[in-house]
Design an enzyme around this catalytic site. Structure first.
Site, short mmCIF file in Angstrom:
data_model
loop_
_atom_site.label_atom_id
_atom_site.label_comp_id
_atom_site.label_asym_id
_atom_site.label_seq_id
_atom_site.Cartn_x
_atom_site.Cartn_y
_atom_site.Cartn_z
N CYS A 89 -71.04 21.13 6.04
CA CYS A 89 -70.64 21.83 7.36
C CYS A 89 -69.99 23.27 6.87
O CYS A 89 -69.80 24.51 7.27
CB CYS A 89 -68.82 21.25 6.95
SG CYS A 89 -69.01 19.04 7.21
N HIS A 116 -60.12 25.59 7.99
CA HIS A 116 -60.80 23.95 8.57
C HIS A 116 -60.70 23.53 9.66
O HIS A 116 -61.66 22.75 10.25
CB HIS A 116 -62.27 24.13 7.06
CG HIS A 116 -63.36 23.11 6.90
ND1 HIS A 116 -64.06 23.32 7.54
CD2 HIS A 116 -62.55 21.95 6.82
CE1 HIS A 116 -64.88 22.82 7.95
NE2 HIS A 116 -64.57 21.31 6.93
N GLU A 143 -56.23 21.19 2.08
CA GLU A 143 -56.09 22.83 2.44
C GLU A 143 -54.84 23.49 2.99
O GLU A 143 -54.60 24.28 2.29
CB GLU A 143 -56.58 22.59 3.57
CG GLU A 143 -57.09 23.69 4.54
CD GLU A 143 -58.48 23.94 5.68
OE1 GLU A 143 -58.64 25.38 5.97
OE2 GLU A 143 -58.03 22.83 6.17
N LYS A 200 -60.72 23.23 16.01
CA LYS A 200 -61.10 22.29 15.36
C LYS A 200 -60.88 22.00 16.56
O LYS A 200 -60.88 20.52 17.43
CB LYS A 200 -62.08 21.83 14.47
CG LYS A 200 -62.95 22.33 13.99
CD LYS A 200 -63.31 22.14 12.64
CE LYS A 200 -64.10 22.32 11.35
NZ LYS A 200 -63.55 23.77 11.21
N HIS A 207 -65.25 19.10 15.61
CA HIS A 207 -66.12 19.74 14.49
C HIS A 207 -67.36 19.75 14.74
O HIS A 207 -67.99 18.43 14.43
CB HIS A 207 -65.59 18.51 13.46
CG HIS A 207 -66.36 19.34 11.56
ND1 HIS A 207 -66.75 19.89 11.53
CD2 HIS A 207 -65.92 18.44 10.22
CE1 HIS A 207 -67.25 20.26 10.42
NE2 HIS A 207 -66.66 19.52 9.56
N PHE A 243 -69.03 18.75 2.98
CA PHE A 243 -69.74 17.56 1.95
C PHE A 243 -69.91 18.08 0.94
O PHE A 243 -70.91 19.05 0.79
CB PHE A 243 -70.42 16.43 3.08
CG PHE A 243 -69.77 15.78 4.04
CD1 PHE A 243 -68.30 15.20 4.25
CD2 PHE A 243 -70.87 15.11 5.05
CE1 PHE A 243 -67.55 14.50 4.99
CE2 PHE A 243 -70.03 14.32 5.92
CZ PHE A 243 -68.87 14.23 5.62
#
Length: 423
Positions: free
Chosen positions: A173, A314, A325, A346, A351, A410
């Protein structure tokens, strides 16, 4: 190095986009700034047997929608018939960004450094299906060449006739955030004057939807209300919506851009990346490395937390990640936390995997240049565990001097970029 011994500034002088809203930077910005969702029911393949039936896919686009470039000679080396989806999106967005910056095909001392999570994964999925169902009678001899991740930058280099480096970073990502960070470093070092950077992914595919469904990472609760499925920081969130698209940026040495009369959108001031070294798909709940990443990016930008007026989160719309986050950003900003506006774009574009960082940087650069901060839509019942100002549902006018773009991925990866407004 510049004449005064300092590393030169790096600015964004062109932006191109292929998004769930179609082709074009202005279409992308219009939908973001008006809080319009690009999430919809999956129709390009039969998803009726999957738990998740919602995605933020790019509508049908063709190379005919790409802008012409000054200096093209029509030698026909580009071959759009063999593009992967990621390459098609990337070439169209790259040509728009290059035109926006006022640059020509074959620009000297220029190269391509982009990020992609899946590259030509659609080619691989289709060719393997043919191999296993028909014995490979229709497998193209180009299957490997056009399916590999590294081919995406090559197609852009060929289309723009750029003979400098042609690299793809594939870090999950954070791929495009890292690509932008590395590109800025190369320009500051004096190795390049201008680079095309950003990210592209074309991954709304049966295998991806099935795989993320098995992982229980994607939304399944809103199949009958797809526009409401991506809802970062909302109490009712249940997973991310898979997105796709391309967002390309022209990064240029600031003195060069000024000398040729370019009008930059923003300055890229600082970049950092860390790794939790914790788990292949889960964030470390303590968030220490996320915090160190953000603080390092701020330090490299020579910005105090109090100078940041906007955070592009994010914010994927997963229960655990959004809460971690939010908590990390609050710890970084301390007493200033309640004064910092932020949003997750997003909520509108889903995403888009490795392209997600570039999507956020493009949105943030446009926000700085135009004095409008995009909202987080579908924020109807804010989770108390996510207690920041996320600009709920409606865009906000604001003149912001500096912004933080956060990207997490990830493999315990964390990346951050700091952008500054160009006066």
């Amino acid at each position: 190095m510049s004449a005064n011994g300092q590393a030169p500034g790096v600015v964004i002088t062109g932006i191109g986009a292929v998004s769930p809203f179609g082709v074009g930077r202005e279409s992308y910005w219009h939908h973001l700034s008006h809080g319009i969702s690009g999430c919809r029911a999956i129709t390009q393949f039969d998803a009726s047997c999957y738990p998740c039936r919602v995605a933020a896919s790019v509508p049908p686009v063709t190379i005919d929608e790409a802008l012409p470039l000054a200096g093209e000679n029509g030698d026909g080396r580009a071959d759009p018939k063999r593009y992967s989806r990621a390459a098609l999106f990337g070439v169209i967005a790259a040509r728009e960004a290059w035109c926006d910056a006022g640059l020509r095909a074959g620009e000297p001392d220029a190269g391509v450094l982009i990020g992609s999570g899946g590259g030509g994964i659609d080619i691989g999925e289709k060719q393997y299906q043919d191999f296993f169902t028909t014995g490979g009678r229709h497998v193209t001899p180009y299957a490997i060449a056009v399916g590999i991740c590294g081919m995406v930058s090559s197609e852009i280099s060929i289309a723009l006739r750029l003979r400098g480096l042609s690299h793809v970073l594939s870090c999950g990502c954070t791929s495009s955030t890292d690509a932008i960070g590395y590109a800025v470093s190369l320009i500051r070092s004096g190795e390049y004057d201008v680079l095309l950077s950003g990210g592209t992914d074309g991954c709304v595919l049966p295998g991806m939807i099935f795989g993320f469904s098995r992982m229980r990472a994607v939304s399944t609760r809103y199949n009958d209300r797809p526009a409401e499925a991506s809802r970062p920081f909302d109490r009712g969130r249940d997973g991310f919506v898979l997105g796709e698209g391309a967002w390309m940026l022209v990064l240029e040495r600031e003195d060069r851009a000024i000398a040729r009369g370019a009008r930059p959108y923003a300055r890229v001031e600082g970049y950092a990346s860390t790794c939790d070294a914790y788990h292949r798909v889960q964030m470390d709940p303590d968030g220490d490395e996320i915090i160190r990443c953000i603080e390092t990016a701020l330090a490299r930008a020579h910005r105090a937390p109090t100078e940041i007026g906007y955070v592009n989160y994010h914010g994927t719309s997963t229960q655990l990640n959004d809460a971690i986050e939010s908590r990390c950003v609050r710890r970084v900003f301390g007493k200033h936390a309640d004064s910092v506006a932020g949003s997750s774009t997003k909520s509108m574009i889903g995403h888009p995997q490795g392209a997600s960082g570039a999507a956020g940087v493009a949105a943030t650069a446009l926000a700085l240049a135009r004095g409008v901060l995009p909202p987080t839509i579908n924020l109807a019942d804010q989770d108390p565990a996510c207690d920041m100002d996320f600009i709920p549902n409606v865009a906000r006018k604001a003149d912001v001097e500096a912004a933080l773009c956060n990207c997490l991925g990830f493999g315990s990866k964390n990346s951050a970029l700091v952008l500054g407004r160009v006066q």
